[in-house]
Scaffold this motif. Structure first.
Motif, PDB file in Angstrom:
ATOM      1  N   ASN A 187       0.835  -1.200   0.000  1.00 25.86           N
ATOM      2  CA  ASN A 187       0.000   0.000   0.000  1.00 25.86           C
ATOM      3  C   ASN A 187       0.868   1.248   0.000  1.00 25.86           C
ATOM      4  N   GLU A 188       2.129   1.095  -0.277  1.00 22.20           N
ATOM      5  CA  GLU A 188       3.075   2.208  -0.289  1.00 22.20           C
ATOM      6  C   GLU A 188       2.763   3.175  -1.435  1.00 22.20           C
ATOM      7  N   SER A 189       2.959   4.451  -1.192  1.00 17.30           N
ATOM      8  CA  SER A 189       2.703   5.445  -2.231  1.00 17.30           C
ATOM      9  C   SER A 189       3.955   5.716  -3.069  1.00 17.30           C
ATOM     10  N   THR A 190       5.102   5.243  -2.616  1.00 17.41           N
ATOM     11  CA  THR A 190       6.321   5.358  -3.418  1.00 17.41           C
ATOM     12  C   THR A 190       6.670   3.983  -3.965  1.00 17.41           C
ATOM     13  N   ASN A 191       7.327   3.962  -5.109  1.00 13.29           N
ATOM     14  CA  ASN A 191       7.595   2.704  -5.797  1.00 13.29           C
ATOM     15  C   ASN A 191       8.422   1.731  -4.972  1.00 13.29           C
ATOM     16  N   ARG A 192       8.086   0.467  -5.114  1.00 16.62           N
ATOM     17  CA  ARG A 192       8.793  -0.650  -4.513  1.00 16.62           C
ATOM     18  C   ARG A 192       9.355  -1.510  -5.631  1.00 16.62           C
ATOM     19  N   LYS A 193      10.269  -2.390  -5.268  1.00 16.14           N
ATOM     20  CA  LYS A 193      10.819  -3.332  -6.230  1.00 16.14           C
ATOM     21  C   LYS A 193      11.006  -4.672  -5.545  1.00 16.14           C
ATOM     22  N   VAL A 194      11.065  -5.715  -6.350  1.00 11.64           N
ATOM     23  CA  VAL A 194      11.348  -7.052  -5.850  1.00 11.64           C
ATOM     24  C   VAL A 194      12.709  -7.452  -6.385  1.00 11.64           C
ATOM     25  N   GLN A 195      13.565  -7.859  -5.466  1.00 12.96           N
ATOM     26  CA  GLN A 195      14.870  -8.384  -5.858  1.00 12.96           C
ATOM     27  C   GLN A 195      14.865  -9.887  -5.648  1.00 12.96           C
ATOM     28  N   VAL A 196      15.730 -10.579  -6.386  1.00 10.01           N
ATOM     29  CA  VAL A 196      15.799 -12.029  -6.310  1.00 10.01           C
ATOM     30  C   VAL A 196      17.258 -12.462  -6.217  1.00 10.01           C
ATOM     31  N   SER A 197      17.503 -13.507  -5.451  1.00 12.01           N
ATOM     32  CA  SER A 197      18.830 -14.108  -5.346  1.00 12.01           C
ATOM     33  C   SER A 197      18.635 -15.598  -5.055  1.00 12.01           C
ATOM     34  N   GLN A 198      19.721 -16.354  -5.109  1.00  8.70           N
ATOM     35  CA  GLN A 198      19.610 -17.793  -4.853  1.00  8.70           C
ATOM     36  C   GLN A 198      20.839 -18.316  -4.134  1.00  8.70           C
ATOM     37  N   THR A 199      20.650 -19.455  -3.497  1.00  5.56           N
ATOM     38  CA  THR A 199      21.752 -20.249  -2.978  1.00  5.56           C
ATOM     39  C   THR A 199      21.463 -21.697  -3.337  1.00  5.56           C
TER      40      THR A 199
ATOM     41  N   THR B  72      23.956 -12.916  -5.723  1.00  6.06           N
ATOM     42  CA  THR B  72      23.830 -11.487  -5.452  1.00  6.06           C
ATOM     43  C   THR B  72      22.422 -11.030  -5.821  1.00  6.06           C
ATOM     44  N   ALA B  73      21.758 -10.337  -4.901  1.00  2.44           N
ATOM     45  CA  ALA B  73      20.395  -9.866  -5.166  1.00  2.44           C
ATOM     46  C   ALA B  73      20.376  -8.939  -6.374  1.00  2.44           C
ATOM     47  N   ALA B  74      19.427  -9.176  -7.278  1.00  2.00           N
ATOM     48  CA  ALA B  74      19.277  -8.365  -8.487  1.00  2.00           C
ATOM     49  C   ALA B  74      17.815  -7.972  -8.637  1.00  2.00           C
ATOM     50  N   ASP B  75      17.570  -6.784  -9.200  1.00  2.00           N
ATOM     51  CA  ASP B  75      16.201  -6.336  -9.440  1.00  2.00           C
ATOM     52  C   ASP B  75      15.504  -7.296 -10.400  1.00  2.00           C
TER      53      ASP B  75
END
Length: 175
Positions: free
Chosen positions: A80-92, A126-129
């Motif tokens: 519900n944020e009014s400023t943009n969010r992003k999802v990052q992904v990483s793996q092990t 390494t987490a990436a967008d």
């Protein structure tokens, strides 16, 4: 002269008093303020334990050389944020010599932007967008089942045989 009975007198006074009381009673109104707080909220979840089995290769081919795809996993995002969010992904846990790529399957919303223009991204340690431009959004609203994920695991010549557990981490944060 006869005195009216007390009952008649009380009844007469009571009705008059009641009529007088009702006629002069004031109505009162009160206003109560309600303080509303809508705390910021962002969450991301993904289908757990998605099995990915690499089929045995044909004679002379590398096992997993063309990659093995699984598309039964689903990503769900709520903010519900009014400023943009992003999802990052990483793996092990990706085995030596193997590559894991990820992209969204078919979805209908225009409220998000898949990084890499919808082409698969290689998921590393390494987490990436992965998804950007998320604002005031709930994935189950536009896409009732959530956002479909497509994983592709490609094994190389030196990838050891046997099972492996790959942990893919999705994180939602400010853009």
């Amino acid at each position: 002269m006869k005195t009216p009975s007390r009952l008649r007198l009380l009844r007469s006074l009571g009705l008059s008093a009641l009529a007088l009381t009702l006629g002069t009673t004031a109505l009162h109104a009160a206003i109560g303020d309600i303080a509303v707080t809508n705390d910021p909220y962002s969450a991301v979840s993904v289908t757990a334990n998605t099995p990915l089995t690499v089929a045995d290769p044909a004679a002379g081919a590398i096992k997993g050389g063309t990659g093995t795809t699984v598309s039964s996993a689903v990503l769900r995002i709520t903010t519900n944020e009014s400023t943009n969010r992003k999802v990052q992904v990483s793996q092990t846990g990706v085995p030596t010599g193997a590559t894991l790529t990820l992209q969204l399957g078919t979805y209908t919303t225009t409220d998000i932007t898949e990084v890499n223009s919808g082409n698969p991204i290689t998921v590393t340690g390494t987490a990436a967008d992965f998804i950007t431009g998320i604002k005031n959004y709930a994935s189950n609203v536009d896409d009732p089942s959530g956002l479909p994920l497509e994983y592709v695991l490609t094994l190389g010549e030196n990838t050891p045989n046997g099972p492996a557990t790959i942990n893919v981490t999705y994180t939602i944060l400010a853009q």
